[in-house]
Design an enzyme around this catalytic site. Structure first.
Site, PDB file in Angstrom:
ATOM      1  CD  GLU A  80      -6.437   3.230  -4.416  1.00 39.54           C
ATOM      2  OE1 GLU A  80      -6.562   2.168  -3.778  1.00 39.54           O
ATOM      3  OE2 GLU A  80      -6.882   3.421  -5.562  1.00 39.54           O
TER       4      GLU A  80
ATOM      5  CG  HIS B 207       0.407   1.705   2.799  1.00 38.42           C
ATOM      6  ND1 HIS B 207      -0.235   2.916   2.982  1.00 38.42           N
ATOM      7  CD2 HIS B 207       0.262   1.397   1.493  1.00 38.42           C
ATOM      8  CE1 HIS B 207      -0.766   3.303   1.835  1.00 38.42           C
ATOM      9  NE2 HIS B 207      -0.480   2.396   0.912  1.00 38.42           N
TER      10      HIS B 207
ATOM     11  CG  HIS C 137       2.381  -1.593  -1.507  1.00 34.16           C
ATOM     12  ND1 HIS C 137       1.123  -2.107  -1.718  1.00 34.16           N
ATOM     13  CD2 HIS C 137       2.216  -0.253  -1.426  1.00 34.16           C
ATOM     14  CE1 HIS C 137       0.243  -1.119  -1.785  1.00 34.16           C
ATOM     15  NE2 HIS C 137       0.874   0.019  -1.610  1.00 34.16           N
TER      16      HIS C 137
ATOM     17  CG  ASN D  98       2.220   3.931  -4.155  1.00 36.12           C
ATOM     18  OD1 ASN D  98       3.123   4.069  -4.955  1.00 36.12           O
ATOM     19  ND2 ASN D  98       1.393   2.893  -4.169  1.00 36.12           N
TER      20      ASN D  98
HETATM   21  P1  5GP Z   1      -1.794   2.577  -1.905  1.00 36.54           P
HETATM   22  O1  5GP Z   1      -2.380   2.776  -3.263  1.00 36.54           O
HETATM   23  O2  5GP Z   1      -2.347   3.552  -0.897  1.00 36.54           O
HETATM   24  O3  5GP Z   1      -0.299   2.523  -1.908  1.00 36.54           O
HETATM   25  O4  5GP Z   1      -2.216   1.106  -1.466  1.00 36.54           O
HETATM   26  C1  5GP Z   1      -3.290   0.814  -0.624  1.00 36.54           C
HETATM   27  C2  5GP Z   1      -3.429  -0.691  -0.567  1.00 36.54           C
HETATM   28  O5  5GP Z   1      -4.298  -1.030   0.488  1.00 36.54           O
HETATM   29  C3  5GP Z   1      -4.014  -1.323  -1.834  1.00 36.54           C
HETATM   30  O6  5GP Z   1      -3.075  -2.263  -2.374  1.00 36.54           O
HETATM   31  C4  5GP Z   1      -5.298  -1.983  -1.356  1.00 36.54           C
HETATM   32  O7  5GP Z   1      -5.563  -3.209  -1.990  1.00 36.54           O
HETATM   33  C5  5GP Z   1      -5.049  -2.149   0.132  1.00 36.54           C
HETATM   34  N1  5GP Z   1      -6.251  -2.132   0.961  1.00 36.54           N
HETATM   35  C6  5GP Z   1      -7.259  -1.209   0.915  1.00 36.54           C
HETATM   36  N2  5GP Z   1      -8.190  -1.494   1.846  1.00 36.54           N
HETATM   37  C7  5GP Z   1      -7.751  -2.612   2.502  1.00 36.54           C
HETATM   38  C8  5GP Z   1      -8.291  -3.376   3.563  1.00 36.54           C
HETATM   39  O8  5GP Z   1      -9.355  -3.091   4.112  1.00 36.54           O
HETATM   40  N3  5GP Z   1      -7.554  -4.452   3.976  1.00 36.54           N
HETATM   41  C9  5GP Z   1      -6.367  -4.800   3.395  1.00 36.54           C
HETATM   42  N4  5GP Z   1      -5.750  -5.876   3.875  1.00 36.54           N
HETATM   43  N5  5GP Z   1      -5.825  -4.085   2.382  1.00 36.54           N
HETATM   44  C10 5GP Z   1      -6.523  -3.007   1.938  1.00 36.54           C
END
Ligand code: 5GP
Length: 125
Positions: free
Chosen positions: A105, A110, A112, A97
Site C-alpha cells: 500500500e 518497508h 514489517h 510486500n
Molecule cells: P503494506 O501493505 O504497504 O505492506 O503496509 C503498509 C503499512 O503501513 C500498513 O500496515 C499500515 O497500517 C501502515 N501505515 C499506513 N499509514 C501509516 C502511517 O501514517 N503511520 C504508520 N505508523 N503506519 C502507517
C-alpha cells in the site's frame, strides 16, 4: 489500494512524509540508514515498520540501486530492532510486500516486523 511497484518512487508517499518529519510517528529506533516505528494499525502485539532513509520503492529496487553501505545499514537495523525488542528467543516474522499481488500500500520499501504471539501459518490458507 495496492500500488504498482514498477511505477517509480513517489515523493509524496506517507513514509517519505514521515522521514521528512511532516507526519508524526512512534519511533523505536533510527540511525543514518533506517527508521523503525510502530505500525499505525498493528496486526500483532508487536508490529514495527523498518524503512530505509533513502528513496526506494521495494526490496528489488533497493537491492538494485542502493549502495553497499545503505544495504548493510538497513539490514543491520532490522536485526537490531528485533534484538532490542527481545524477539529473538520467542521468535518473530519479517515481511516485505511488493506490488499488486502482495497488496503493497505504501510505495516506500518497508519491512514489517511482527512478534509478541504465535503468528500462525506464513500465508492465509
Ligand atoms: P503494506 O501493505 O504497504 O505492506 O503496509 C503498509 C503499512 O503501513 C500498513 O500496515 C499500515 O497500517 C501502515 N501505515 C499506513 N499509514 C501509516 C502511517 O501514517 N503511520 C504508520 N505508523 N503506519 C502507517
Amino acid at each position: 489500494m495496492p500500488v504498482d511497484a514498477t511505477l517509480g518512487y513517489d515523493d509524496s508517499n506517507i513514509f517519505a512524509r514521515i522521514l521528512r518529519g511532516e507526519i508524526p510517528n512512534k519511533t523505536v529506533y533510527q540511525d543514518d540508514w533506517a527508521l523503525a516505528f510502530h505500525d499505525i494499525n498493528p496486526q500483532a502485539p508487536i508490529h514495527i515498520l523498518v524503512i530505509p532513509k533513502g528513496a526506494y520503492v521495494s526490496w528489488d529496487d533497493f537491492s538494485e540501486r542502493a549502495s553497499d553501505a545503505e544495504i548493510a545499514g538497513f539490514v543491520r537495523a532490522v536485526g537490531k530492532v528485533a534484538r532490542d525488542l527481545d524477539l529473538v528467543s520467542p521468535g518473530y516474522r519479517l515481511l516485505a510486500n511488493t506490488g499488486i499481488n502482495s497488496h503493497q500500500e505504501v510505495p516506500h520499501l518497508h519491512v514489517h516486523l511482527f512478534g509478541g504471539k504465535a503468528l500462525g501459518p506464513m500465508l492465509a490458507r
